[in-house]
Design a protein around this motif. Structure first.
Motif, mmCIF file in Angstrom:
data_model
loop_
_atom_site.group_PDB
_atom_site.id
_atom_site.type_symbol
_atom_site.label_atom_id
_atom_site.label_comp_id
_atom_site.label_asym_id
_atom_site.label_seq_id
_atom_site.Cartn_x
_atom_site.Cartn_y
_atom_site.Cartn_z
ATOM 1 N N GLY A 48 0.843 -1.194 0.000
ATOM 2 C CA GLY A 48 0.000 0.000 0.000
ATOM 3 C C GLY A 48 0.873 1.237 0.000
ATOM 4 N N SER A 49 0.426 2.269 -0.694
ATOM 5 C CA SER A 49 1.167 3.530 -0.769
ATOM 6 C C SER A 49 0.200 4.695 -0.741
ATOM 7 C CB SER A 49 1.996 3.613 -2.063
ATOM 8 O OG SER A 49 2.834 2.509 -2.205
ATOM 9 N N VAL A 50 0.645 5.791 -0.145
ATOM 10 C CA VAL A 50 -0.146 7.017 -0.064
ATOM 11 C C VAL A 50 0.745 8.184 -0.472
ATOM 12 C CG1 VAL A 50 -1.551 8.507 1.404
ATOM 13 C CG2 VAL A 50 -1.451 6.051 1.877
ATOM 14 N N VAL A 51 0.216 9.072 -1.329
ATOM 15 C CA VAL A 51 0.918 10.293 -1.690
ATOM 16 C C VAL A 51 0.188 11.474 -1.054
ATOM 17 C CG1 VAL A 51 1.783 11.764 -3.555
ATOM 18 C CG2 VAL A 51 1.649 9.280 -3.873
ATOM 19 N N ILE A 52 0.933 12.277 -0.309
ATOM 20 C CA ILE A 52 0.355 13.369 0.470
ATOM 21 C C ILE A 52 0.999 14.689 0.040
ATOM 22 C CG2 ILE A 52 0.044 14.275 2.820
ATOM 23 C CD1 ILE A 52 0.548 11.290 3.730
ATOM 24 N N ASP A 53 0.197 15.731 -0.048
ATOM 25 C CA ASP A 53 0.729 17.071 -0.299
ATOM 26 C C ASP A 53 1.412 17.553 0.984
ATOM 27 O OD1 ASP A 53 0.880 20.002 -0.406
ATOM 28 O OD2 ASP A 53 -0.244 19.793 -2.262
ATOM 29 N N ALA A 54 2.701 17.824 0.911
ATOM 30 C CA ALA A 54 3.451 18.189 2.111
ATOM 31 C C ALA A 54 2.992 19.511 2.698
ATOM 32 C CB ALA A 54 4.948 18.247 1.800
ATOM 33 N N ARG A 94 9.674 17.388 -5.425
ATOM 34 C CA ARG A 94 10.545 16.738 -4.452
ATOM 35 C C ARG A 94 9.697 15.761 -3.641
ATOM 36 N NH1 ARG A 94 15.542 18.750 -3.825
ATOM 37 N NH2 ARG A 94 15.999 20.813 -4.694
ATOM 38 N N VAL A 95 10.317 14.677 -3.183
ATOM 39 C CA VAL A 95 9.571 13.629 -2.479
ATOM 40 C C VAL A 95 10.298 13.255 -1.193
ATOM 41 C CG1 VAL A 95 8.628 11.297 -2.597
ATOM 42 C CG2 VAL A 95 8.696 12.708 -4.661
ATOM 43 N N HIS A 96 9.524 13.191 -0.121
ATOM 44 C CA HIS A 96 10.040 12.704 1.153
ATOM 45 C C HIS A 96 9.323 11.398 1.470
ATOM 46 C CE1 HIS A 96 11.913 12.749 5.059
ATOM 47 N NE2 HIS A 96 10.745 12.661 5.663
ATOM 48 N N VAL A 97 10.076 10.292 1.481
ATOM 49 C CA VAL A 97 9.496 8.965 1.707
ATOM 50 C C VAL A 97 9.557 8.624 3.183
ATOM 51 C CG1 VAL A 97 9.716 6.499 1.210
ATOM 52 C CG2 VAL A 97 10.150 8.186 -0.593
ATOM 53 N N ARG A 98 8.437 8.137 3.706
ATOM 54 C CA ARG A 98 8.381 7.677 5.099
ATOM 55 C C ARG A 98 7.922 6.224 5.114
ATOM 56 N NH1 ARG A 98 5.496 12.980 7.745
ATOM 57 N NH2 ARG A 98 3.626 11.854 7.077
#
Length: 376
Positions: A22-28, A69-73
């Motif tokens: 599962g993956s979620v993309v969130i607006d920072a 830019r992407v910050h992966v958690r």
């Protein structure tokens, strides 16, 4: 330049077993969820599923804005450390997935952060939903096959309830039990517990644990390492940790039984010096060794408490427990619901591997016992 947060996770019910991500993309900037991805991927390991979740999350972010830019958690320390370049990627199944993830965005536009599992609930929920929806039939089929094999391996000992778990039980806590390598006392078959001289590994033992560590690294399924506090187990755990790129947590509950006045003696020497005490010890699990040692019943109580604590802490994870003969035999005895005398009917070699999986409903599945194939 926009910035996205990608939260990703993957899981495997069996490790390897029916798996999904599962993956979620969130607006920072706003915290708004912009995209979600989830997929059942068939039979795979936890690590493969986690990497697949990362790739899917990065691709979803790229579709939204390839210049972002992407910050992966993620709660997978392995994936975070490997993708950050701090740990080497050695497993052949991981290398192409890591390369695939690294190719989605330029390296300088992606950062990685490890987060505790409780902070990764959205991705974890999507991964479990994917496994529930797509893997139910496969999970039941594979689990039944595993349970049947377990019963055969255990001498056709029947369990009071099914050895397979329906998919709503979730992924089990899987304990890979590694006995430490040889010490100078091991080939002499001397009692060596918590109350003795705390011997270190011999040169033979050091070679054995190097081989065991290599076998575990090749499997690529271990996510955490815990070890008994004794020297021989800490040395064994360190060898595995070096190859797997994981930290070692010391767990007091995994220590060996205290054999009291019998420490350092052979069975024959104990029989000669303490014949009545030895007979009583062999016949009653409540009887401790001479001199205030720990009885098998007391050891079982300690191991059961340690087991329950670790199941709660590592649900759905695969954990390497580096420990000793009596604790490993006790884990297996308790999992099978066997009587205490079963401890005397198990042969456990130095640096051998055994595996027990625990489901949320309390069922356990013994999947491996005394595997020494890596030592040949």
């Amino acid at each position: 330049m926009r910035e996205f947060i990608v939260e990703a996770d993957g899981g495997s019910r069996g490790n390897p077993g029916p798996a999904g991500y599962g993956s979620v993309v969130i607006d920072a900037a706003t915290g708004e969820t912009l995209a979600e991805a989830a997929e059942y991927i068939g039979v795979a390991t936890n690590n493969v599923a986690e990497y697949r979740g990362l790739v899917a999350g990065l691709r979803a972010a790229h579709e939204l804005d390839p210049e972002a830019r992407v910050h992966v958690r993620m709660d997978s320390k392995l994936v975070v450390e490997q993708m950050s370049g701090r740990w080497k990627i050695k497993h052949p199944d991981m290398k192409p997935l890591a390369a695939e993830a690294g190719a989605v965005f330029p390296v300088d536009r992606v950062t990685y952060e490890w987060i505790p599992r409780e902070r990764n609930k959205r991705a974890d929920s999507l991964a479990n939903r994917a496994m529930d929806d797509g893997g139910a039939a496969a999970s039941r089929s594979r689990a039944r096959t595993t349970a049947e094999a377990d019963v055969r391996a255990a001498g056709n000992v029947a369990a009071p309830s099914p050895g397979w778990a329906p998919p709503d039980m979730g992924a089990p806590a899987t304990f890979v039990l590694l006995r430490h390598g040889e010490t100078p006392l091991t080939p002499q078959k001397r009692f060596s517990g918590s109350g003795g001289t705390d011997p270190a590994l011999s040169s033979v033992g050091e070679d054995q644990v190097a081989r065991a560590a290599a076998a575990l690294a090749a499997r690529g399924t271990i996510q955490h390492i815990l070890a008994s506090p004794l020297t021989r187990t800490r040395q064994t755990a360190a060898a595995a940790a070096d190859l797997l790129g994981l930290d070692v947590t010391i767990e007091e509950g995994l220590r060996e039984t205290d054999f009291g006045a019998w420490e350092g003696l052979t069975f024959g020497e104990v029989r000669e010096r303490y014949p009545d005490d030895l007979t009583a010890w062999l016949g009653d699990p409540e009887v401790p060794p001479t001199g205030g040692g720990e009885s098998f019943a007391a050891t079982a109580t300690r191991i059961a408490a340690t087991r329950d604590k670790l199941i709660a802490a590592y649900a759905g994870r695969t954990v390497l427990l580096v420990t000793h003969v009596t604790p490993i035999k006790t884990f297996v005895q308790l999992a099978l619901g066997a009587p205490p005398e079963a401890l005397f009917r198990m042969e456990l070699s130095a640096a051998s591997l055994s595996t027990v999986a625990y489901y949320a409903d309390g069922n356990a599945s013994v999947r491996l016992f005394n595997d020494t194939s890596h030592l040949r």
